[in-house]
Design an enzyme around this catalytic site. Structure first.
Site, short mmCIF file in Angstrom:
data_model
loop_
_atom_site.label_atom_id
_atom_site.label_comp_id
_atom_site.label_asym_id
_atom_site.label_seq_id
_atom_site.Cartn_x
_atom_site.Cartn_y
_atom_site.Cartn_z
N THR A 1 0.84 -1.20 0.00
CA THR A 1 0.00 0.00 0.00
C THR A 1 0.87 1.25 0.00
O THR A 1 0.64 2.19 -0.78
CB THR A 1 -0.92 0.00 1.25
N ASN B 1 -6.96 -10.03 -6.41
CA ASN B 1 -6.95 -10.66 -5.08
C ASN B 1 -8.28 -11.28 -4.70
O ASN B 1 -8.34 -12.13 -3.82
CB ASN B 1 -6.54 -9.64 -4.02
N GLN C 1 -0.33 -10.33 -5.44
CA GLN C 1 -0.83 -11.71 -5.37
C GLN C 1 0.00 -12.69 -6.20
O GLN C 1 -0.21 -13.90 -6.10
CB GLN C 1 -2.29 -11.77 -5.82
N SER D 1 4.35 -7.41 -1.28
CA SER D 1 4.09 -7.42 0.15
C SER D 1 4.50 -8.77 0.74
O SER D 1 3.99 -9.81 0.32
CB SER D 1 2.59 -7.18 0.35
N HIS E 1 3.89 -10.40 3.46
CA HIS E 1 2.97 -11.31 4.17
C HIS E 1 2.11 -12.15 3.22
O HIS E 1 1.41 -13.06 3.66
CB HIS E 1 2.11 -10.54 5.19
N THR F 1 14.43 4.68 9.92
CA THR F 1 15.34 3.56 10.19
C THR F 1 14.73 2.26 9.69
O THR F 1 13.56 1.96 9.96
CB THR F 1 15.63 3.49 11.71
N CYS G 1 -10.21 -6.89 3.41
CA CYS G 1 -10.55 -5.56 3.89
C CYS G 1 -12.05 -5.39 3.95
O CYS G 1 -12.55 -4.52 4.63
CB CYS G 1 -9.97 -4.50 2.96
#
Ligand code: PLP
Length: 373
Positions: free
Chosen positions: A72, A151, A179, A199, A201, A237, A325
Site C-alpha cells: 500500500t 486478489n 498476489q 508485500s 505477508h 530507520t 478488507c
C-alpha cells in the site's frame, strides 16, 4: 478445535525458516544500519544482502528494489510521485483494483485534478485491452496502474500485453503484483513494467514489510522525508529483521515454486470438484484464474449470505467473502459488482484461497460444513 485456514489471499502463515531467520537477525543485528561503526555496518550488510537476494529472484538490479512497510505504501508513493514529479496528467486503471490503488487515485484526482480513466472488465473479469490501446492513442502523459492477479477472483491480467501497449504509447506502467510475486516467475529483464509493488505477508513472510521495484533511470521523489535511508526515497530507520525475513521468504518461495504450484493447483481442482458434487449449480467467478484462488457463487438464497462466514468461522474454518478488507462489511465486493448481474451479486460468493500448508482432508471438512448450512 481444528483450525482450517483457506484465506491465503488475505495473508499467509510465516514459514518456520523465515521466523528463525528473523529471530537470528533480531538477536545479532541490533545495530542502526546508518551507523558507521561495525555494528551498524553489519546491520546495513543484512539489508543489502536481502536486496540482492530479492533482485536475483526477479532478475533485476539490486538498486531497483526499494524497501517499504507495505505494498500500500509503495503504491501510494509511486502513483503520487508519477503525478507530482513526472507530471502525469492522466491515470488509467480498472475498477477491480485493490483499494490501495483505487483510493490513492481518488486522492490524487481531488488533489491534483489528474484525469482518471477506468477500463471495464467483462463478466469473466477479463480486461478491455482494446480500450487501453484506444485511450493511449490520445497522447496525454499517462501512468497505467493495473494489477497482475486479482486478489478477489484470481483473474490474471496479461501484463506482457499491457506493458507492450503502454510502452508503444510512451506511458508508464505500474503493476500491483502483490498476489503473484513468489507464486509465479517474474523476469524483470523481459517484462515491460516500470514499477511493481509487493508485500511480504502474501508469500509467507512477515507483515509490515514490502518493496517497490523502480526501473533504473526513473527517479521518483520521496513521500516520507528525513534521513538518507533507501537513497533518501524512503526515510526512516529500516526494519532489518523484517527485510531479512521478507528476502528469506521470497527466496524460499522461488526455491519451492514448481512443487508447491503443482500441489496447490491440485488442491484447487479437488476443492472445486468436491463443491460441484455437493452443489451442482455452483459457478466459478472469473475465468482462467490463478492457481491458488477460487471464487465461487453459491446457489444459496441471499438470506444465507450473512450466515455463511459466521457459521464456517464457528467451525474453525477461515474463508473470505470478497477481499479481507471487506469482510464484515455489508457492501458487496467492488470487484464482483463489475462482473456479476444484480441478481447474482445478491447471492453469496466465497473466496477460498490455498497454500501448500492445506490438505485435501481440510477441504473435505470445509465442504461438509458448507453442506450443513
Ligand atoms: N494489492 C493487492 C492485490 C492485495 O491483495 C493487497 C493486500 O490485501 C494489497 C495490495 C495491499 O498490500 P499490503 O497489505 O502490503 O498493504
Amino acid at each position: 478445535m481444528q483450525k482450517i485456514y483457506l484465506d491465503n489471499a488475505a495473508t499467509t502463515p510465516i514459514r518456520q525458516e523465515v521466523i528463525d531467520e528473523m529471530v537470528t537477525v533480531m538477536q545479532s543485528e541490533f545495530g542502526n544500519p546508518s551507523s558507521t561503526h561495525s555494528i551498524g555496518r553489519s546491520a546495513k550488510a543484512v539489508i543489502e544482502t536481502s536486496r540482492k537476494a530479492i533482485a536475483k529472484c526477479l532478475h533485476c538490479n539490486a538498486q531497483e528494489i526499494v524497501f517499504t512497510s507495505s505494498a500500500t505504501e509503495a503504491t501510494n508513493w509511486i502513483l503520487r510521485s508519477a503525478v507530482r514529479d513526472f507530471g502525469a496528467k492522466r491515470i488509467i486503471t480498472s475498477k477491480v483494483e485493490h483499494h490501495a490503488t483505487l483510493y490513492t487515485i481518488l486522492a490524487l484526482q481531488s488533489e491534483f485534478g489528474v484525469e482518471v480513466d477506468y477500463l471495464n472488465v467483462d463478466c469473466d473479469g477479463v480486461l478491455d485491452y482494446q480500450k487501453l490501446s484506444a485511450l493511449l492513442a490520445e497522447n496525454t502523459k499517462t501512468i497505467v496502474s493495473l494489477m497482475h492477479v486479482n486478489n478477489e477472483t484470481g483473474v490474471v491480467n496479461d501484463i506482457n500485453r499491457i506493458g507492450a501497449i503502454c510502452h508503444q504509447n510512451n506511458a508508464l506502467f505500474h503493476c500491483d503484483t502483490v498476489q503473484s510475486i513468489g507464486k509465479t516467475e517474474l523476469d524483470l529483464q523481459d517484462l515491460p513494467i516500470d514499477f511493481l509493488v509487493a508485500s511480504a505477508h502474501k508469500f509467507h513472510g512477515p507483515k509490515g514489510a514490502g518493496f517497490a521495484f523502480v526501473r533504473k533511470n526513473l527517479v521518483l521523489q520521496p513521500m516520507i522525508f528525513g534521513g538518507e535511508q533507501e537513497k533518501g526515497w524512503r526515510a526512516g530507520t529500516e526494519s532489518v529483521h523484517q527485510i531479512a525475513g521478507m528476502s528469506k521468504a521470497l527466496e524460499l518461495s522461488y526455491e519451492h515454486l514448481s512443487e508447491e504450484r503443482n500441489y496447490i493447483s491440485d488442491l484447487k481442482d479437488y476443492c472445486f470438484k468436491q463443491l460441484q458434487k455437493s452443489f451442482p449449480a455452483i459457478e466459478a467467478n472469473g475465468k482462467d484464474t490463478f492457481y491458488n484462488i477460487l471464487n465461487v457463487l453459491l446457489p444459496f438464497s441471499p438470506e444465507k449470505t450473512a450466515m455463511i462466514l459466521f457459521n464456517l468461522d464457528i467451525k474453525g474454518i477461515a474463508v473470505s467473502r470478497g477481499s479481507a478488507c471487506q469482510s464484515g462489511s455489508i457492501k458487496p465486493s467492488h470487484v464482483l459488482a463489475e462482473m456479476l448481474s444484480e441478481e447474482n451479486l445478491s447471492k453469496p460468493s466465497l473466496r477460498i484461497s490455498f497454500s501448500h500448508y492445506n490438505t485435501k482432508e481440510e477441504i473435505d471438512y470445509f465442504v461438509e460444513n458448507l453442506k450443513s448450512i
